[in-house]
Enzyme design. Structure first.
Site, PDB file in Angstrom:
ATOM      1  CD  GLU A 166      -3.037  -0.789   0.068  1.00  0.00           C
ATOM      2  OE1 GLU A 166      -3.286   0.383  -0.258  1.00  0.00           O
ATOM      3  OE2 GLU A 166      -3.577  -1.772  -0.484  1.00  0.00           O
ATOM      4  CB  SER A 188     -46.817 -27.450  44.371  1.00  0.00           C
ATOM      5  OG  SER A 188     -48.200 -27.738  44.443  1.00  0.00           O
TER       6      SER A 188
END
Length: 797
Positions: A209, A489
């Site tokens: 680059e 319960s």
């Protein structure tokens, strides 16, 4: 003479006009020059003024751009997502962990088979060789290690550091990343420091680059000319002339449009950036800013995140060919997407490798070998969406107590949670598999059943797993947190806990009337409790009433004690909602979420403490500094002796009561305590219970609230059993509190019994609460000669 005179005269005559012509011409030129100067003067002055204004304007514009650079670039504070981690696996000799489970954990950590390099593991005759990664924990850095882990019979038997040859007391693996909390703009990045980036990656990047990065001052005219010539020859854009600095400016400060104004700003700002900042600062910023891919709404920025996205590994673990691919796709992350366009990506990667070879950075054989490698990209990108949405929802609710959404989305916080990925997966599998079996066996429509699971540690309230939907990866309605359903319960142990906290009045041997009765409510209505079997059982002990889940006897006990006392006990255990002190509350006519039920049972499993459920261990900032530690919080909420009695009775539930199916599904050494729950018309099925190292609550029902024909025992218990088999390794072995003794009781009379009494059962009693009279059942033996039970609960079984 005359001729001379004439010549002179003639010369004089001739000289005059000549003199006049010369003077006139000079005057004319002078006038023209003067006129031209007079005309040019204002022009030059105006031009100079315009130039000066332009120069001042350019300088002012440059100062404006410079200010923008400093305000945005100083400190480079990117908006970073919060990273959410599971608990770290801590390995030590004696740990209940087999090799297969550890390998499953390693897969979550994206370890790969192999002996060399970090993030690798290898099998070796009953051992595992681990090359661990380092990790910066809040209490110190855990370095990378090469360790041999030995196993035998489902346990870790030893840890050996292969570098030093010494045994290790503890190996702490790095935690698995389980979620990210993203900024609103959707950018995802994992910040890296330049020192942590492999030299090979930097060399490859600069070669491809910007070869003159460390020579130019932001612009590279030769590079621009070279790129323009190459593009002209090709008839299309094949090469870019922008420096890394220009690319950073474009990505960090500017938009992606191609106007001349943007290009002008890019050039000026590149020069300013290079003037103000060091090359290494610019390079590090570029490595963290560069765009490298898209995953739905999530944008992948920076090489650190890209390494995870494409290879599920850290930068330091990448090979030459993988680095070449990563750098190669910078030119066009979409065009060279290695998952969607592998041919293009492969060609681009090989071009980068060839370039490295031509520049002398790779030997010919190295480049050739690298070009022969496959792309090695993971088949599926690691999703930015958490695989555990139900747990993360709980996490975010707890985080909101201390952090704003903006903090979570932008500050890059590191959040360490209590989630155990292996237990989470086991809970998910148990729920999904069992619901499908229940639908098939009961002839229910496929997909009609739903469920939720919460798993915690009994001692400290850490949430290990949360499942809120049978579609376990689906983020939506979270039944573990949001489904408030009648609990049935499962609430009954709270009634007995409140009663047994008054040993002068109640014990497990207290006889209760299980006969029909009617209660007149405050509004004048009449309410008559019924047992599930529609039968009555006369006088029963409190233990039998709880074990068999008798509604009528339980209601009598709760009303005799006072419903408000039951409510107060539940509040001390952590229930925050307003609970109406109605008699029906005693039978579970109150809506709670599975998480709330878990909180209640946490008080039983912990021995009588209110232990707030927590999903977070600690939070660090982006720099690794500890912000907050969520320590264990304990508050005494119930008498430990009463809790011990309730736990003993709940263990009996799993042996001979409504949960007795567990005797055939759980291994005999895994002693547990728990309670079923079933609501009217079998609309909800519950099971809540705990072992020595895990507490789990399961709810099964339908979203449309229609009856499903399943009880707590037939619907929720099978799921719970599968969960506990996978997550628990230690049965209940609680120590008997001081002031508690065991006695053999005749269940028919509630009196002391002898060993030969067929209806005798062991029960624990708080000192002073045991019956003193003896039953006539069995052979009469002096009390002091009666054998004492050992553990398990109800010794003499």
């Amino acid at each position: 003479m005359a001729k001379r005179t004439t010549r002179r005269t003639s010369s004089k005559k001739d000289s005059k006009p000549a003199s006049r012509r010369g003077s006139g011409h000079r005057t004319s030129r002078s006038k023209r020059r003067s006129s031209r100067r007079s005309r040019l003067g204002p022009v030059l002055a105006f031009t100079a003024l315009v130039g000066l204004v332009a120069l001042v304007g350019l300088g002012g514009y440059a100062l404006h751009l410079d200010q923008q650079i400093r305000s945005q670039f100083e400190g480079k504070r990117w908006s970073l997502p919060a990273r959410v981690f599971a608990r770290p696996l801590e390995i030590y000799a004696g740990l209940d962990l087999d090799r297969e489970t550890l390998e499953q954990e390693l897969q979550w950590l994206h370890y790969h088979p192999g002996r060399e390099g970090v993030g690798r593991y290898a099998r070796e005759r009953g051992h595992l060789i681990l090359n661990t990664r380092g990790f910066p924990f809040a209490d110190g850095y855990e370095p990378p290690r090469r360790v041999r882990v030995s196993f035998n019979d489902g346990h870790v038997t030893g840890l050996e550091d292969l570098e030093s040859g010494d045994s290790l007391p503890l190996l702490r693996m790095e935690p698995a990343l389980i979620a990210n909390i993203y900024p609103s703009h959707g950018e995802d990045r994992l910040l890296v420091q330049l020192d942590d980036v492999p030299e090979e990656l930097i060399r490859t990047l600069l070669t491809v680059e910007d070869r003159k990065f460390y020579e130019h001052r932001g612009l590279d005219p030769a590079g621009i000319a070279r790129a323009a010539l190459a593009n002209l020859r090709a008839g299309r854009t094949v090469q870019g002339g922008s420096t890394l600095t220009q690319q950073l400016v474009k990505n960090y400060f500017l938009t992606q449009d191609r106007s001349w104004r943007r290009k002008f700003n890019e050039a000026i700002m590149a020069l300013l950036l290079e003037w103000r900042y060091d090359k290494d600062e610019i390079l590090e910023a570029y490595l963290n800013e560069v765009f490298l891919g898209q995953d739905g709404m999530r944008a992948i920025h920076g090489v650190g995140m890209a390494s995870q996205f494409y290879f599920q590994r850290q930068l330091s673990e990448l090979s030459t060919d993988e680095i070449a691919l990563l750098v190669g796709i910078i030119r066009g992350p979409s065009y060279y997407d290695p998952r969607r366009r592998p041919e293009r990506a492969l060609e681009r990667r090989n071009l980068v490798l060839t370039l490295l070879e031509s520049e002398g950075h790779l030997e010919a054989d190295q480049a050739r070998e690298a070009r022969q490698q496959p792309l090695n990209v993971s088949a599926n990108p690691p999703s930015g969406v958490t695989p555990f949405p139900a747990f993360v929802q709980l996490l975010r609710e707890q985080l909101r107590r201390d952090y704003r959404d903006a903090d979570l989305q932008e500050e890059g916080l590191l959040i360490f949670t209590t989630l155990d990925p292996i237990k989470q997966l086991a809970a998910e599998e148990a729920l999904v598999r069992r619901l499908a079996r229940l639908e098939a066996s009961r002839g229910l429509p496929e997909g009609s059943l739903q469920g939720a699971v919460v798993v915690t540690r009994p001692d400290n309230g850490e949430v290990l797993a949360v499942v809120g939907d049978r579609q376990v990866r689906q983020a939506g309605f979270n039944r573990a947190l949001q489904a408030r359903r009648p609990v049935g319960s499962v609430i009954k142990p709270m009634v007995y806990l409140a009663a047994l906290s008054h040993p002068q009045r109640y014990s497990l041997a207290t006889l209760l009337e299980d006969e029909s009765f009617t209660v007149e409510l405050d509004n004048g209505d009449l309410w008559t409790p019924r047992n599930a079997s529609r039968e009555f059982h006369g006088q029963v002990t409190a233990q039998e009433s709880l074990v068999r889940s008798y509604n009528v006897a339980t209601t009598r006990l709760g009303m005799d004690l006072g419903v408000t006392r039951v409510v107060e006990q539940m509040r001390r255990l952590g229930i925050r909602q307003d609970l109406p002190a109605y008699p029906s509350l005693l039978l579970g006519a109150v809506e709670m979420s599975p998480l709330e039920v878990t909180g209640l049972y946490q008080g039983l499993a912990s021995g009588g403490y209110h232990v707030p459920l927590r999903a977070i261990r600690e939070v660090m900032d982006r720099e690794g500094q500890l912000l907050q530690r969520y320590a264990l919080s304990l508050n005494k909420a119930a008498d430990d002796k009463a809790v011990y009695l309730v736990t003993a009775a709940l263990h009996e539930v799993t042996r001979s009561g409504t949960g007795r199916r567990l005797q055939s599904s759980l291994p005999p050494e895994l002693a547990v305590a728990g309670k079923t729950g079933t609501t009217g018309e079998m609309r909800d099925a519950w099971f809540a219970g705990y072992s020595g190292d895990a507490l789990a609550v399961v709810w099964v029902g339908r979203d449309d609230n229609q009856p499903m024909g399943l009880t707590g025992s037939s619907g929720a218990l099978p799921v719970w059993s599968d969960v506990m088999q996978a997550v628990s390794h230690r049965g209940l072995v609680p120590s008997v509190p001081e002031g508690v003794t065991w006695r053999l009781i005749d269940q028919d009379t509630g009196l002391l019994a002898e060993e030969d009494c067929e209806t005798a059962q062991w029960m624990p009693f708080i000192d002073g609460s045991a019956p003193t009279q003896r039953s006539e059942c069995g052979v009469q033996t002096p009390p002091e000669e009666a054998s004492q039970p050992g553990w398990l609960f109800g010794g003499g079984q």
